[in-house]
Scaffold this motif. Sequence first.
Motif, PDB file in Angstrom:
ATOM      1  N   TYR A  64      23.116  39.153 -75.261  1.00 45.37           N
ATOM      2  CA  TYR A  64      23.363  40.319 -74.410  1.00 45.37           C
ATOM      3  C   TYR A  64      22.013  40.822 -73.919  1.00 45.37           C
ATOM      4  CZ  TYR A  64      28.055  40.221 -76.387  1.00 45.37           C
ATOM      5  OH  TYR A  64      29.328  39.846 -76.757  1.00 45.37           O
ATOM      6  N   HIS A  65      21.880  40.927 -72.601  1.00 47.17           N
ATOM      7  CA  HIS A  65      20.625  41.320 -71.953  1.00 47.17           C
ATOM      8  C   HIS A  65      20.766  42.686 -71.297  1.00 47.17           C
ATOM      9  CE1 HIS A  65      18.707  37.226 -72.009  1.00 47.17           C
ATOM     10  NE2 HIS A  65      19.956  36.941 -72.330  1.00 47.17           N
ATOM     11  N   CYS A  66      19.647  43.328 -71.037  1.00 48.18           N
ATOM     12  CA  CYS A  66      19.633  44.595 -70.314  1.00 48.18           C
ATOM     13  C   CYS A  66      20.100  44.351 -68.883  1.00 48.18           C
ATOM     14  CB  CYS A  66      18.221  45.173 -70.306  1.00 48.18           C
ATOM     15  SG  CYS A  66      18.069  46.696 -69.342  1.00 48.18           S
ATOM     16  N   VAL A  67      21.071  45.124 -68.420  1.00 48.77           N
ATOM     17  CA  VAL A  67      21.598  44.963 -67.071  1.00 48.77           C
ATOM     18  C   VAL A  67      20.562  45.365 -66.014  1.00 48.77           C
ATOM     19  CG1 VAL A  67      22.660  47.257 -66.821  1.00 48.77           C
ATOM     20  CG2 VAL A  67      23.699  45.276 -65.687  1.00 48.77           C
ATOM     21  N   CYS A  68      19.605  46.186 -66.394  1.00 45.78           N
ATOM     22  CA  CYS A  68      18.589  46.635 -65.435  1.00 45.78           C
ATOM     23  C   CYS A  68      17.470  45.619 -65.241  1.00 45.78           C
ATOM     24  CB  CYS A  68      17.986  47.961 -65.894  1.00 45.78           C
ATOM     25  SG  CYS A  68      19.134  49.344 -65.880  1.00 45.78           S
ATOM     26  N   CYS A  69      16.891  45.148 -66.341  1.00 45.92           N
ATOM     27  CA  CYS A  69      15.705  44.291 -66.232  1.00 45.92           C
ATOM     28  C   CYS A  69      15.892  42.875 -66.753  1.00 45.92           C
ATOM     29  CB  CYS A  69      14.517  44.947 -66.928  1.00 45.92           C
ATOM     30  SG  CYS A  69      14.634  44.974 -68.730  1.00 45.92           S
ATOM     31  N   GLY A  70      17.010  42.601 -67.428  1.00 45.59           N
ATOM     32  CA  GLY A  70      17.266  41.258 -67.930  1.00 45.59           C
ATOM     33  C   GLY A  70      16.661  40.941 -69.281  1.00 45.59           C
ATOM     34  N   ALA A  71      16.005  41.901 -69.912  1.00 51.45           N
ATOM     35  CA  ALA A  71      15.403  41.644 -71.227  1.00 51.45           C
ATOM     36  C   ALA A  71      16.486  41.345 -72.263  1.00 51.45           C
ATOM     37  CB  ALA A  71      14.588  42.856 -71.672  1.00 51.45           C
ATOM     38  N   PRO A  72      16.291  40.328 -73.117  1.00 51.23           N
ATOM     39  CA  PRO A  72      17.260  40.058 -74.180  1.00 51.23           C
ATOM     40  C   PRO A  72      17.230  41.184 -75.209  1.00 51.23           C
ATOM     41  CG  PRO A  72      15.369  38.575 -74.344  1.00 51.23           C
ATOM     42  CD  PRO A  72      15.164  39.399 -73.114  1.00 51.23           C
ATOM     43  N   LEU A  73      18.434  41.649 -75.607  1.00 55.19           N
ATOM     44  CA  LEU A  73      18.529  42.780 -76.517  1.00 55.19           C
ATOM     45  C   LEU A  73      19.274  42.457 -77.814  1.00 55.19           C
ATOM     46  CD1 LEU A  73      19.475  45.488 -73.866  1.00 55.19           C
ATOM     47  CD2 LEU A  73      17.227  45.147 -74.938  1.00 55.19           C
TER      48      LEU A  73
ATOM     49  N   GLY B 228      24.381  58.346 -69.539  1.00 55.43           N
ATOM     50  CA  GLY B 228      25.822  58.544 -69.683  1.00 55.43           C
ATOM     51  C   GLY B 228      26.435  57.654 -70.749  1.00 55.43           C
ATOM     52  N   THR B 229      27.741  57.811 -70.924  1.00 50.59           N
ATOM     53  CA  THR B 229      28.507  57.023 -71.888  1.00 50.59           C
ATOM     54  C   THR B 229      29.828  56.616 -71.251  1.00 50.59           C
ATOM     55  OG1 THR B 229      27.552  58.257 -73.727  1.00 50.59           O
ATOM     56  CG2 THR B 229      29.574  57.050 -74.183  1.00 50.59           C
ATOM     57  N   GLU B 230      30.227  55.382 -71.481  1.00 53.13           N
ATOM     58  CA  GLU B 230      31.547  54.946 -71.005  1.00 53.13           C
ATOM     59  C   GLU B 230      32.603  55.349 -72.028  1.00 53.13           C
ATOM     60  OE1 GLU B 230      30.575  50.842 -70.566  1.00 53.13           O
ATOM     61  OE2 GLU B 230      30.839  50.394 -72.674  1.00 53.13           O
ATOM     62  N   ARG B 231      33.821  55.463 -71.587  1.00 60.04           N
ATOM     63  CA  ARG B 231      34.919  55.788 -72.503  1.00 60.04           C
ATOM     64  C   ARG B 231      35.137  54.635 -73.483  1.00 60.04           C
ATOM     65  NH1 ARG B 231      38.050  56.240 -68.024  1.00 60.04           N
ATOM     66  NH2 ARG B 231      39.675  55.084 -69.103  1.00 60.04           N
ATOM     67  N   ALA B 232      35.496  54.973 -74.702  1.00 60.47           N
ATOM     68  CA  ALA B 232      35.772  53.959 -75.725  1.00 60.47           C
ATOM     69  C   ALA B 232      36.894  53.035 -75.277  1.00 60.47           C
ATOM     70  CB  ALA B 232      36.164  54.641 -77.035  1.00 60.47           C
ATOM     71  N   PHE B 233      36.803  51.782 -75.651  1.00 60.32           N
ATOM     72  CA  PHE B 233      37.799  50.737 -75.391  1.00 60.32           C
ATOM     73  C   PHE B 233      37.978  50.428 -73.900  1.00 60.32           C
ATOM     74  CE2 PHE B 233      38.971  52.868 -79.380  1.00 60.32           C
ATOM     75  CZ  PHE B 233      38.872  51.811 -80.259  1.00 60.32           C
ATOM     76  N   THR B 234      36.986  50.761 -73.069  1.00 58.26           N
ATOM     77  CA  THR B 234      37.097  50.476 -71.633  1.00 58.26           C
ATOM     78  C   THR B 234      36.056  49.497 -71.134  1.00 58.26           C
ATOM     79  OG1 THR B 234      35.668  52.328 -70.979  1.00 58.26           O
ATOM     80  CG2 THR B 234      38.041  52.781 -71.169  1.00 58.26           C
ATOM     81  N   GLY B 235      34.947  49.328 -71.824  1.00 65.11           N
ATOM     82  CA  GLY B 235      33.879  48.450 -71.371  1.00 65.11           C
ATOM     83  C   GLY B 235      34.237  46.981 -71.534  1.00 65.11           C
ATOM     84  N   GLN B 236      33.642  46.142 -70.719  1.00 64.73           N
ATOM     85  CA  GLN B 236      33.989  44.720 -70.724  1.00 64.73           C
ATOM     86  C   GLN B 236      33.585  43.983 -71.992  1.00 64.73           C
ATOM     87  OE1 GLN B 236      32.065  42.375 -67.680  1.00 64.73           O
ATOM     88  NE2 GLN B 236      30.177  43.542 -67.831  1.00 64.73           N
ATOM     89  N   TYR B 237      32.670  44.518 -72.794  1.00 63.28           N
ATOM     90  CA  TYR B 237      32.197  43.785 -73.966  1.00 63.28           C
ATOM     91  C   TYR B 237      32.647  44.358 -75.304  1.00 63.28           C
ATOM     92  CZ  TYR B 237      29.122  41.601 -70.539  1.00 63.28           C
ATOM     93  OH  TYR B 237      28.625  40.931 -69.444  1.00 63.28           O
ATOM     94  N   TRP B 238      33.414  45.433 -75.330  1.00 65.99           N
ATOM     95  CA  TRP B 238      33.767  46.043 -76.616  1.00 65.99           C
ATOM     96  C   TRP B 238      34.511  45.059 -77.517  1.00 65.99           C
ATOM     97  CZ3 TRP B 238      38.435  46.833 -78.998  1.00 65.99           C
ATOM     98  CH2 TRP B 238      39.583  46.694 -78.222  1.00 65.99           C
ATOM     99  N   ASN B 239      35.308  44.165 -76.940  1.00 65.92           N
ATOM    100  CA  ASN B 239      36.078  43.205 -77.725  1.00 65.92           C
ATOM    101  C   ASN B 239      35.691  41.764 -77.368  1.00 65.92           C
ATOM    102  OD1 ASN B 239      37.998  42.625 -79.696  1.00 65.92           O
ATOM    103  ND2 ASN B 239      39.644  42.422 -78.205  1.00 65.92           N
TER     104      ASN B 239
ATOM    105  N   GLU C  39      28.535  53.081 -62.071  1.00 65.40           N
ATOM    106  CA  GLU C  39      28.733  53.244 -63.518  1.00 65.40           C
ATOM    107  C   GLU C  39      27.493  52.800 -64.290  1.00 65.40           C
ATOM    108  OE1 GLU C  39      31.366  53.857 -67.050  1.00 65.40           O
ATOM    109  OE2 GLU C  39      30.888  54.822 -65.171  1.00 65.40           O
ATOM    110  N   GLN C  40      26.893  51.678 -63.922  1.00 58.85           N
ATOM    111  CA  GLN C  40      25.675  51.216 -64.580  1.00 58.85           C
ATOM    112  C   GLN C  40      24.548  52.229 -64.402  1.00 58.85           C
ATOM    113  OE1 GLN C  40      25.355  47.487 -62.506  1.00 58.85           O
ATOM    114  NE2 GLN C  40      26.188  46.313 -64.241  1.00 58.85           N
ATOM    115  N   PHE C  41      24.426  52.786 -63.199  1.00 59.56           N
ATOM    116  CA  PHE C  41      23.379  53.771 -62.934  1.00 59.56           C
ATOM    117  C   PHE C  41      23.597  55.021 -63.782  1.00 59.56           C
ATOM    118  CE2 PHE C  41      21.603  57.434 -60.766  1.00 59.56           C
ATOM    119  CZ  PHE C  41      20.304  57.024 -60.559  1.00 59.56           C
ATOM    120  N   ARG C  42      24.829  55.518 -63.822  1.00 64.92           N
ATOM    121  CA  ARG C  42      25.144  56.736 -64.570  1.00 64.92           C
ATOM    122  C   ARG C  42      24.806  56.548 -66.052  1.00 64.92           C
ATOM    123  NH1 ARG C  42      28.985  58.682 -67.758  1.00 64.92           N
ATOM    124  NH2 ARG C  42      30.335  56.857 -67.624  1.00 64.92           N
ATOM    125  N   ILE C  43      25.102  55.398 -66.584  1.00 70.20           N
ATOM    126  CA  ILE C  43      24.857  55.152 -68.007  1.00 70.20           C
ATOM    127  C   ILE C  43      23.392  54.835 -68.288  1.00 70.20           C
ATOM    128  CG2 ILE C  43      25.345  53.519 -69.887  1.00 70.20           C
ATOM    129  CD1 ILE C  43      28.288  53.591 -68.806  1.00 70.20           C
TER     130      ILE C  43
END
Length: 146
Positions: free
Chosen positions: A61-70, A43-54, A34-38
Motif C-alpha cells: 500500500y503506497h501513499c496516494v499523493c506521492c507514491g511512497a510505500p507505506l 479528513g476521515t472516510e466513513r467506516a466500512f466505505t473505503g475500497q481497502y477496508w476488507n 475525497e482524497q484531497f479532503r482526507i
Amino acid sequence: MSDPTSNPASACGVDSGLSRDSREEVWRQKLTPEQFRITRQGGTERAFTGQYWNHKGTGTYHCVCCGAPLFDSTTKFESGTGWPSFWDGVNPAAISTHVDTSHGMVRTEIRCASCEAHLGHVFGDGPAPTGQRYCVNSASLEFKAG
C-alpha cells in the motif's frame, strides 16, 4: 500540529517553492475531492466505505499523493473498525507521527513522511508483534500487487 498542506515534498510533484495556495491547487488537480479532503485537510472516510477496508490482496500500500510505500499486506489485519488496519509500516522512516487534539481527544495522527499526507491514526491496541493498530483511510492509499 502543523497544517498538512503547508510543506508537501517537491518530490511528490508539488513544488515546495510555490505559495501555500498554489500548492493546494496542484494537490486539488492531482487528487479526487475525497482524497484531497482526507490527505491534505486531515479528513476521515466513513467506516466500512473505503475500497481497502476488507481488501485481501498481496502487495504494498503506497501513499496516494506521492507514491511512497507505506504498508505491506503481510501486516494488514481485520480490526473490526471498518478501516484498513496494519500492525506495522514498511519502514519506520516512512510514517511520521503527530499529536492530534481535534474532536476533544488526544490521538496520534500518522502522516506520510515524504509528503505529509494525512493517513489516519495509530493506536496501541493492535496485535503482536508490535501491539500497534495503524488505522488508515483507504482514500490515502494506492495498492500495488506483487
